[in-house]
Design a protein around this motif. Structure first.
Motif, PDB file in Angstrom:
ATOM      1  N   THR A  59       0.811  -1.228   0.000  1.00 47.57           N
ATOM      2  CA  THR A  59       0.000   0.000   0.000  1.00 47.57           C
ATOM      3  C   THR A  59       0.838   1.268   0.000  1.00 47.57           C
ATOM      4  N   THR A  60       2.166   1.132  -0.158  1.00 46.89           N
ATOM      5  CA  THR A  60       3.018   2.333  -0.208  1.00 46.89           C
ATOM      6  C   THR A  60       2.911   2.983  -1.577  1.00 46.89           C
ATOM      7  N   SER A  61       3.495   4.161  -1.689  1.00 47.26           N
ATOM      8  CA  SER A  61       3.377   4.921  -2.933  1.00 47.26           C
ATOM      9  C   SER A  61       4.573   4.751  -3.848  1.00 47.26           C
ATOM     10  N   ALA A  62       5.588   3.975  -3.441  1.00 47.51           N
ATOM     11  CA  ALA A  62       6.771   3.799  -4.282  1.00 47.51           C
ATOM     12  C   ALA A  62       7.302   2.387  -4.112  1.00 47.51           C
ATOM     13  N   VAL A  63       7.929   1.875  -5.167  1.00 50.79           N
ATOM     14  CA  VAL A  63       8.511   0.535  -5.169  1.00 50.79           C
ATOM     15  C   VAL A  63       9.944   0.641  -5.650  1.00 50.79           C
ATOM     16  N   ALA A  64      10.863  -0.057  -4.962  1.00 51.98           N
ATOM     17  CA  ALA A  64      12.274  -0.012  -5.351  1.00 51.98           C
ATOM     18  C   ALA A  64      12.485  -0.774  -6.641  1.00 51.98           C
ATOM     19  N   SER A  65      13.218  -0.202  -7.562  1.00 51.66           N
ATOM     20  CA  SER A  65      13.514  -0.838  -8.838  1.00 51.66           C
ATOM     21  C   SER A  65      14.910  -1.444  -8.790  1.00 51.66           C
ATOM     22  N   ASP A  66      15.283  -2.112  -9.883  1.00 55.84           N
ATOM     23  CA  ASP A  66      16.598  -2.739  -9.953  1.00 55.84           C
ATOM     24  C   ASP A  66      17.719  -1.703 -10.052  1.00 55.84           C
ATOM     25  N   ASP A  67      17.405  -0.502 -10.501  1.00 54.93           N
ATOM     26  CA  ASP A  67      18.419   0.551 -10.653  1.00 54.93           C
ATOM     27  C   ASP A  67      18.543   1.418  -9.399  1.00 54.93           C
ATOM     28  N   ASN A  68      18.052   0.883  -8.254  1.00 55.44           N
ATOM     29  CA  ASN A  68      18.092   1.582  -6.977  1.00 55.44           C
ATOM     30  C   ASN A  68      17.336   2.910  -7.027  1.00 55.44           C
ATOM     31  N   GLU A  69      16.396   3.007  -7.906  1.00 49.70           N
ATOM     32  CA  GLU A  69      15.551   4.174  -7.994  1.00 49.70           C
ATOM     33  C   GLU A  69      14.125   3.762  -7.677  1.00 49.70           C
ATOM     34  N   ASP A  70      13.381   4.673  -7.120  1.00 46.67           N
ATOM     35  CA  ASP A  70      12.003   4.382  -6.758  1.00 46.67           C
ATOM     36  C   ASP A  70      11.079   4.705  -7.922  1.00 46.67           C
ATOM     37  N   LEU A  71      10.211   3.724  -8.218  1.00 47.24           N
ATOM     38  CA  LEU A  71       9.196   3.932  -9.239  1.00 47.24           C
ATOM     39  C   LEU A  71       7.999   4.585  -8.575  1.00 47.24           C
ATOM     40  N   ASP A  72       7.712   5.809  -8.986  1.00 49.53           N
ATOM     41  CA  ASP A  72       6.633   6.569  -8.361  1.00 49.53           C
ATOM     42  C   ASP A  72       5.286   5.961  -8.721  1.00 49.53           C
ATOM     43  N   LEU A  73       4.495   5.606  -7.689  1.00 52.63           N
ATOM     44  CA  LEU A  73       3.184   5.013  -7.896  1.00 52.63           C
ATOM     45  C   LEU A  73       2.059   5.963  -7.519  1.00 52.63           C
ATOM     46  N   ASN A  74       2.392   7.240  -7.338  1.00 50.55           N
ATOM     47  CA  ASN A  74       1.338   8.191  -6.989  1.00 50.55           C
ATOM     48  C   ASN A  74       0.235   8.267  -8.041  1.00 50.55           C
ATOM     49  N   PRO A  75       0.575   8.212  -9.373  1.00 51.74           N
ATOM     50  CA  PRO A  75      -0.514   8.217 -10.357  1.00 51.74           C
ATOM     51  C   PRO A  75      -1.341   6.929 -10.333  1.00 51.74           C
ATOM     52  N   MET A  76      -0.874   5.899  -9.590  1.00 56.42           N
ATOM     53  CA  MET A  76      -1.572   4.623  -9.543  1.00 56.42           C
ATOM     54  C   MET A  76      -2.096   4.398  -8.123  1.00 56.42           C
ATOM     55  N   PRO A  77      -3.261   4.888  -7.813  1.00 53.01           N
ATOM     56  CA  PRO A  77      -3.754   4.782  -6.426  1.00 53.01           C
ATOM     57  C   PRO A  77      -4.119   3.355  -6.056  1.00 53.01           C
ATOM     58  N   VAL A  78      -4.234   3.136  -4.753  1.00 53.22           N
ATOM     59  CA  VAL A  78      -4.622   1.832  -4.202  1.00 53.22           C
ATOM     60  C   VAL A  78      -6.068   1.917  -3.740  1.00 53.22           C
ATOM     61  N   LEU A  79      -6.897   0.989  -4.219  1.00 57.91           N
ATOM     62  CA  LEU A  79      -8.310   0.952  -3.858  1.00 57.91           C
ATOM     63  C   LEU A  79      -8.662  -0.434  -3.324  1.00 57.91           C
ATOM     64  N   PRO A  80      -9.641  -0.522  -2.443  1.00 60.74           N
ATOM     65  CA  PRO A  80     -10.118  -1.857  -2.057  1.00 60.74           C
ATOM     66  C   PRO A  80     -10.751  -2.547  -3.258  1.00 60.74           C
ATOM     67  N   TYR A  81     -10.676  -3.859  -3.284  1.00 58.64           N
ATOM     68  CA  TYR A  81     -11.118  -4.623  -4.464  1.00 58.64           C
ATOM     69  C   TYR A  81     -12.600  -4.416  -4.760  1.00 58.64           C
ATOM     70  N   TYR A  82     -13.393  -4.059  -3.735  1.00 56.43           N
ATOM     71  CA  TYR A  82     -14.820  -3.855  -3.950  1.00 56.43           C
ATOM     72  C   TYR A  82     -15.143  -2.384  -4.233  1.00 56.43           C
ATOM     73  N   GLY A  83     -14.129  -1.542  -4.364  1.00 58.85           N
ATOM     74  CA  GLY A  83     -14.349  -0.112  -4.587  1.00 58.85           C
ATOM     75  C   GLY A  83     -14.323   0.287  -6.046  1.00 58.85           C
ATOM     76  N   VAL A  84     -14.280  -0.659  -6.959  1.00 57.81           N
ATOM     77  CA  VAL A  84     -14.237  -0.380  -8.394  1.00 57.81           C
ATOM     78  C   VAL A  84     -15.511  -0.924  -9.027  1.00 57.81           C
ATOM     79  N   GLU A  85     -16.104  -0.144  -9.939  1.00 62.86           N
ATOM     80  CA  GLU A  85     -17.286  -0.603 -10.676  1.00 62.86           C
ATOM     81  C   GLU A  85     -16.808  -1.319 -11.953  1.00 62.86           C
ATOM     82  N   PHE A  86     -16.585  -2.610 -11.816  1.00 64.20           N
ATOM     83  CA  PHE A  86     -16.089  -3.389 -12.956  1.00 64.20           C
ATOM     84  C   PHE A  86     -17.150  -3.535 -14.047  1.00 64.20           C
ATOM     85  N   SER A  87     -18.416  -3.403 -13.680  1.00 62.96           N
ATOM     86  CA  SER A  87     -19.481  -3.556 -14.670  1.00 62.96           C
ATOM     87  C   SER A  87     -19.489  -2.424 -15.693  1.00 62.96           C
ATOM     88  N   SER A  88     -18.883  -1.300 -15.363  1.00 62.00           N
ATOM     89  CA  SER A  88     -18.826  -0.174 -16.297  1.00 62.00           C
ATOM     90  C   SER A  88     -17.651  -0.266 -17.263  1.00 62.00           C
TER      91      SER A  88
END
Length: 422
Positions: free
Chosen positions: A318-347
């Motif tokens: 649930t963090t906002s960044a993930v360590a990459s192989d190049d010792n740099e953090d991949l910014d995940l701010n544009p990719m938010p975390v939602l509970p699995y039931y919080g998305v309307e998959f039918s749309s």
């Protein structure tokens, strides 16, 4: 008084006996009290002993028994067929010709790889223990390299064999030890194209991957994603397996994919062999009901996705960044975390769910792919300090939430159309 005498005699024997084994022999009868002691010096003793009653058998009973046994032996001699040597020469020659003709027919059927004879019985060869035809075949199919070279797959158990036959997969060999197991798959067997062998059960146990062998093996031509027959209409869902290395986890994911109605499953390069015996056993027949694309490079992964698909990552992080192989953090701010039931998959028009291994987790390639498709990360909220769920269990939770929403939307649409029509 008699008890005291017995005890005295037993002690006397123990003192005088050099061997201990003789005392044990005396001890078997010395504990019993005698009915009466007869002494040879007492001439006036009149023993009052009961006499055994003598049963006087009627001689007619014995004669009846002997005659009955004689009749039974005569009946058995009539039932037994006379040997060929005792028959007339012409009849013996006819029997011999019939046997030779039957053997020729069986050899012809085997050469043509026919499964049934003229009477509808299954044709099989009974092999001795350690027959090279079976041992060499099974040795090759236990190796991943040889499986790929031959294009054949080994499955164990009559249920998996029936699943393969129902999916119109081509059966090459059928190896069994008990006729009862052969009868279970008989209604599904093809008419030609398969060789059937019968071997001892103890040899089946040696080649089996489980503790107690089911007693039957099937060797199929490995089905491809293009020729797999789907038994039901699928939903617009597909899975992407990211470096799943545990066979049981991959088998569970494939089983969930079939149960949830997925279109297909994509395996990245680095996943466990999809035709590994443990994966086949844990998938419970999913290999024959679902298109599976394996060993896909991440550079080729976008070409396997639907153009209008929405990408989601099943992520326990649930963090906002993930360590990459190049010792740099991949910014995940544009990719938010939602509970699995919080998305309307039918749309959504189509859904792609990326699943990672329990040990390695989600790779950087998966995050890059999801970011390029404006994807989201899905999380399963847990309590009591549990960090994450098993990969197969987490897949089932999310997949069946997507299925539930899609089916509910389809029912509402159908119900609305019926109301408008009325």
């Amino acid at each position: 008084m008699s008890t005291a005498i017995n005890r005295f005699l037993l002690q006397t024997f123990i003192r005088q006996s050099p061997a201990r084994g003789s005392v044990r022999l005396y001890g078997r009868w010395m504990h019993r009290s005698p009915a009466k002691v007869l002494l040879p010096t007492d001439a006036n003793s009149k023993p009052d002993l009961k006499k055994e009653k003598i049963i006087d058998l009627d001689p007619a009973i014995l004669t009846k028994k002997e005659s009955k046994q004689k009749d039974i032996s005569e009946v058995n001699s009539i039932k037994e067929e006379p040997s060929v040597s005792s028959l007339p020469p012409e009849k013996a020659r006819q029997i011999k010709l019939r046997k030779e003709e039957k053997l020729k027919k069986q050899k012809f059927y085997l050469s043509q790889q026919k499964v049934f004879d003229d009477n509808g019985d299954v044709i099989y060869e009974k092999l001795k223990e350690s027959d090279p035809r079976v041992s060499m075949l099974l040795v090759k199919l236990k190796s991943k390299k040889e499986r790929l070279r031959l294009g054949q797959t080994l499955v164990e158990g009559w249920r998996l064999i029936v699943d393969g036959l129902e999916a119109n997969c081509k059966l090459r060999y059928l190896i069994f030890s008990r006729p009862s197991d052969l009868e279970k798959v008989r209604p599904f067997l093809p008419k030609t194209g398969a060789r059937i062998y019968k071997i001892p059960y103890k040899e089946m146990q040696l080649w089996s991957d489980v503790e107690t062998s089911p007693g039957i093996f099937g060797v199929f031509e490995t089905p491809t994603a293009e020729n797999v027959k789907s038994l039901s209409k699928s939903l617009p869902i597909q899975f992407v397996c990211d470096n799943i290395r545990v066979p049981g986890n991959l088998g569970a994911i494939l089983r969930v994919a079939v149960g949830a109605g997925c279109e297909k499953v994509l395996l990245s390069k680095g996943c466990v062999d999809v035709w590994d015996p443990k994966v086949i056993r844990s998938a419970a027949g999913a290999h024959f009901r679902l298109p599976i694309y394996h060993s896909i490079e991440w550079t080729d992964m976008p070409s396997h996705l639907e153009p209008n698909t929405s990408v989601f990552i099943a992520d326990s992080n649930t963090t906002s960044a993930v360590a990459s192989d190049d010792n740099e953090d991949l910014d995940l701010n544009p990719m938010p975390v939602l509970p699995y039931y919080g998305v309307e998959f039918s749309s959504l028009k189509h859904t792609t769910l990326i699943l990672g291994g329990e040990t390695e987790g989600i790779s950087q390639d998966s995050y890059l792919l999801a970011a390029s498709k404006n994807g989201l990360r899905l999380n399963i909220p847990l309590q009591r300090g549990v960090d994450s769920l098993n990969t197969g269990m987490a897949t089932a939770v999310i997949a069946f939430e997507i299925r539930k929403q899609l089916i509910q939307a389809l029912r509402k649409e159908k119900y609305g159309a019926e109301v408008q029509a009325n």
